[in-house]
Write an enzyme that holds these catalytic residues in place. Structure first.
Site, PDB file in Angstrom:
ATOM      1  N   ASP A  92       5.006  54.317  31.919  1.00 33.30           N
ATOM      2  CA  ASP A  92       6.037  55.280  31.541  1.00 33.30           C
ATOM      3  C   ASP A  92       6.110  54.831  29.725  1.00 33.30           C
ATOM      4  O   ASP A  92       5.110  53.880  29.429  1.00 33.30           O
ATOM      5  CB  ASP A  92       7.570  54.622  31.712  1.00 33.30           C
ATOM      6  CG  ASP A  92       8.512  55.360  31.328  1.00 33.30           C
ATOM      7  OD1 ASP A  92       8.366  56.454  30.630  1.00 33.30           O
ATOM      8  OD2 ASP A  92       9.745  55.183  31.686  1.00 33.30           O
ATOM      9  N   PHE A  96      12.697  55.934  27.808  1.00 30.56           N
ATOM     10  CA  PHE A  96      14.272  55.572  28.605  1.00 30.56           C
ATOM     11  C   PHE A  96      14.466  54.343  28.010  1.00 30.56           C
ATOM     12  O   PHE A  96      15.839  54.025  27.590  1.00 30.56           O
ATOM     13  CB  PHE A  96      13.917  55.747  29.932  1.00 30.56           C
ATOM     14  CG  PHE A  96      15.195  55.439  30.759  1.00 30.56           C
ATOM     15  CD1 PHE A  96      16.170  56.399  30.931  1.00 30.56           C
ATOM     16  CD2 PHE A  96      15.502  54.013  31.174  1.00 30.56           C
ATOM     17  CE1 PHE A  96      17.299  56.206  31.627  1.00 30.56           C
ATOM     18  CE2 PHE A  96      16.675  53.843  31.793  1.00 30.56           C
ATOM     19  CZ  PHE A  96      17.557  54.902  32.280  1.00 30.56           C
ATOM     20  N   ASP A 146       9.222  60.856  24.971  1.00 32.65           N
ATOM     21  CA  ASP A 146      10.343  61.692  24.761  1.00 32.65           C
ATOM     22  C   ASP A 146      11.486  61.155  24.542  1.00 32.65           C
ATOM     23  O   ASP A 146      11.613  59.835  24.579  1.00 32.65           O
ATOM     24  CB  ASP A 146      10.362  62.247  26.163  1.00 32.65           C
ATOM     25  CG  ASP A 146      10.806  61.714  27.270  1.00 32.65           C
ATOM     26  OD1 ASP A 146      10.640  60.448  27.269  1.00 32.65           O
ATOM     27  OD2 ASP A 146      11.300  62.264  28.350  1.00 32.65           O
ATOM     28  N   GLN A 194      12.548  68.109  29.867  1.00 32.85           N
ATOM     29  CA  GLN A 194      14.066  67.419  29.669  1.00 32.85           C
ATOM     30  C   GLN A 194      14.755  68.673  29.581  1.00 32.85           C
ATOM     31  O   GLN A 194      14.497  69.830  30.077  1.00 32.85           O
ATOM     32  CB  GLN A 194      14.159  66.494  28.443  1.00 32.85           C
ATOM     33  CG  GLN A 194      13.261  65.323  28.234  1.00 32.85           C
ATOM     34  CD  GLN A 194      13.984  64.255  29.116  1.00 32.85           C
ATOM     35  OE1 GLN A 194      15.306  64.623  29.966  1.00 32.85           O
ATOM     36  NE2 GLN A 194      13.523  63.086  29.674  1.00 32.85           N
ATOM     37  N   ASP A 271       8.952  57.411  41.715  1.00 31.21           N
ATOM     38  CA  ASP A 271       9.171  55.805  41.259  1.00 31.21           C
ATOM     39  C   ASP A 271      10.727  55.409  41.247  1.00 31.21           C
ATOM     40  O   ASP A 271      11.482  56.441  40.983  1.00 31.21           O
ATOM     41  CB  ASP A 271       8.588  55.460  39.929  1.00 31.21           C
ATOM     42  CG  ASP A 271       9.239  55.627  38.787  1.00 31.21           C
ATOM     43  OD1 ASP A 271       9.982  54.877  38.157  1.00 31.21           O
ATOM     44  OD2 ASP A 271       9.345  56.969  38.302  1.00 31.21           O
ATOM     45  N   CYS A 310       6.431  46.982  58.802  1.00 33.67           N
ATOM     46  CA  CYS A 310       4.841  46.124  58.234  1.00 33.67           C
ATOM     47  C   CYS A 310       5.122  44.688  59.105  1.00 33.67           C
ATOM     48  O   CYS A 310       5.921  44.566  59.762  1.00 33.67           O
ATOM     49  CB  CYS A 310       4.921  45.798  56.772  1.00 33.67           C
ATOM     50  SG  CYS A 310       6.445  44.717  56.079  1.00 33.67           S
ATOM     51  N   HIS A 339       9.885  44.657  52.442  1.00 31.89           N
ATOM     52  CA  HIS A 339      10.281  45.621  53.369  1.00 31.89           C
ATOM     53  C   HIS A 339      10.585  46.831  52.743  1.00 31.89           C
ATOM     54  O   HIS A 339      10.163  47.883  53.501  1.00 31.89           O
ATOM     55  CB  HIS A 339      11.437  45.161  54.230  1.00 31.89           C
ATOM     56  CG  HIS A 339      12.099  45.969  54.998  1.00 31.89           C
ATOM     57  ND1 HIS A 339      11.492  46.622  56.196  1.00 31.89           N
ATOM     58  CD2 HIS A 339      13.104  46.751  54.628  1.00 31.89           C
ATOM     59  CE1 HIS A 339      12.489  47.437  56.744  1.00 31.89           C
ATOM     60  NE2 HIS A 339      13.330  47.664  55.629  1.00 31.89           N
TER      61      HIS A 339
END
Length: 375
Positions: A92, A96, A146, A194, A271, A310, A339
Site C-alpha cells: 500500500d 490511507f 492517493d 476513488q 486484503d 487447517c 485459523h
C-alpha cells in the site's frame, strides 16, 4: 506481471485467473494477509505457507518508511530479503495511514506533510518520494499515492480530493516509468479508483484510471462506514468500466460475506486486517458462522476448533482455545489468527473452485447467510 483469466462464471461477473509475478503466481480470487511492518501479526512465515496457504502478503509503505527505514531495506536487498518471504508482496502507498493522522498532517498539491505517530518527527510524502520508497521496498505490486477522503465527505470535498488523486497518479506513473527496481526484477503499479459514494465521481475516476492501461487496478475508499449495499453498488459502477482483462483489487474489504459479494461482482483481490484483529480478540470465522471463544459455552467443548480447517484447527479443541484466551496466553491469539487467515484463504479458494465448476452463484447462496451468524 501477467493476468490470465481461465474461467468466467456463466451467471455472474465472477472469474478465476492467475497473476504471474517475479516471485511466483497468484491464483485469483485471492485474499492477501496484511503484513503492515513486514510481518503478519502473530503468524510466522512457515505458518503462512503451510497452514494458511498464503500466496501473497501486504506491506505498508508508511510504516516501513518509518521503521526500519529505506536505508536498511536497501542494504538488506529489499523486503523479500529482509523478512525472507519468497512469494509475492504488495505494498500500500501509505496514503490511507497518512490521511488518517488527523491533526498532525497538512495536505497540499505538492504532497502531504505529516508527523510520525512514533516520535512526532516531521516528514513529507510526494507521489515521487512514495514511488521511490516502494521501489526500495521491492514489492511486486506497488500502489499509487492517493488521498483516501473520509467516507462522509460532501460532494465538493470529494470532487476536490479526486482531482488531487488523479494529479498525483500522473506524477506516480511518470516517476515509476523513469525508475527501475533496484533488485533487477519487474514491479507493477496499480492506480486506485476513488470518488466516495458519488456515482458520477466513481465513473469519472474509473474511466481516468482505465485509460492508464496499468497492469492492474484498485478500488479504494470503500468499507469506511457506508452501508454495504452502497459499497456493492459502487463496485458494480466501477467494474463496469475497469478493464476486464486486468486484475481488480478491492482495498481493505472485509467480512466473508463482503468478499463473496465482491467476487460475484468481478473483484479478484482482497486484503483486510479483520482475520488477525478479530482473531486476537477471540472471534473466529467459520462456515457455520462466527464464534466468540471467550464465551463460557466453549469451556467444555472438546470438539476440534474446525474439523474441516487447517491442521491446527483439527489438532486443538474449542475448550483448549477457550482456556488459552481466559488465561491470556499469547498462543491463543496465534492459533486464532492462523485459523482466521486459513479460513479466508479457504473461502476464496472454494469460490475459485466453484467458479471453475460453473456453480459459483448457487454455492454462494447456500453459504452466505450462515457465514454472518453467531454460533
Amino acid at each position: 506481471m501477467t493476468f490470465d483469466i481461465s474461467h468466467n462464471d456463466p451467471y455472474s461477473d465472477a472469474r478465476a485467473g492467475i497473476i504471474q509475478t517475479a516471485h511466483g503466481q497468484i491464483e485469483t480470487p485471492i485474499f492477501m494477509p496484511v503484513g503492515t511492518c513486514g510481518s503478519v501479526k502473530g503468524v510466522h512465515f512457515s505458518e503462512l505457507r503451510d497452514e494458511v496457504k498464503a500466496q501473497i502478503i501486504l506491506g505498508n509503505t508508511y510504516h516501513l518508511y518509518l521503521r526500519p527505514g529505506t536505508e536498511i531495506l536497501r542494504m538488506a536487498g529489499g523486503l523479500h530479503q529482509f523478512n525472507t518471504w519468497d512469494r509475492p508482496i504488495l505494498t500500500d502507498s501509505g496514503g490511507f495511514q497518512v490521511f488518517s493522522l488527523t491533526g498532525i498532517r497538512k495536505l497540499r498539491e505538492e504532497g502531504c506533510e505529516f508527523r510520525s505517530h512514533i516520535d512526532g518527527s516531521k516528514h513529507f510524502f510526494t507521489p515521487e518520494s512514495v514511488m521511490d520508497t516502494e521501489r526500495v521496498i521491492g514489492a511486486d505490486i506497488m500502489m499509487a499515492f492517493d488521498e483516501c477522503p473520509p467516507g462522509q465527505s460532501d460532494y465538493s470535498y470529494a470532487r476536490k480530493s479526486l482531482t488531487l488523486t488523479h494529479h498525483w497518479l500522473d506524477r506516480c506513473i511518470a516517476r515509476f516509468n523513469a525508475t527501475e527496481c533496484p533488485y533487477g526484477y519487474e514491479q507493477s503499479l496499480f492506480p486506485i479508483v476513488q470518488g466516495c459514494t458519488y456515482k458520477d465521481l466513481r465513473q469519472e475516476s474509473a474511466k481516468y484510471i482505465a485509460d492508464k492501461n496499468a497492469d492492474g487496478n484498485a478500488i479504494g475508499g470503500l468499507a469506511v462506514g457506508e452501508p454495504t449495499e452502497v459499497m456493492y453498488e459502487m463496485i458494480e459502477v466501477v467494474n463496469a468500466i475497469l478493464p476486464k482483462d486486468k486484475p481488480r483489487y478491492l482495498m481493505g474489504v472485509g467480512t466473508p460475506q463482503n468478499i463473496l459479494e465482491a467476487i460475484e461482482r468481478g473483484v479478484d483481490m482482497f486484503d483486510c486486517v479483520m482475520p488477525t484483529r478479530n482473531g486476537r480478540n477471540a472471534m473466529l470465522f467459520t462456515y457455520e458462522g462466527t464464534m466468540n471463544l471467550r464465551n463460557k459455552k466453549w469451556a467444555t467443548d472438546f470438539s476440534p476448533i474446525d474439523p474441516s480447517g487447517c491442521s491446527l484447527d483439527r489438532l486443538h479443541t474449542k475448550a483448549y482455545l477457550h482456556h488459552l484466551f481466559k488465561a491470556q496466553e499469547l498462543l491463543a491469539m496465534q492459533i486464532a489468527s492462523i485459523h482466521n487467515l486459513a479460513f479466508y484463504l479457504r473461502l476464496v479458494g472454494d469460490a475459485r473452485q466453484h467458479i471453475i465448476e460453473g456453480d459459483f452463484v448457487r454455492w454462494k447462496a447456500s453459504v452466505i447467510e450462515q457465514l454472518g451468524k453467531r454460533v
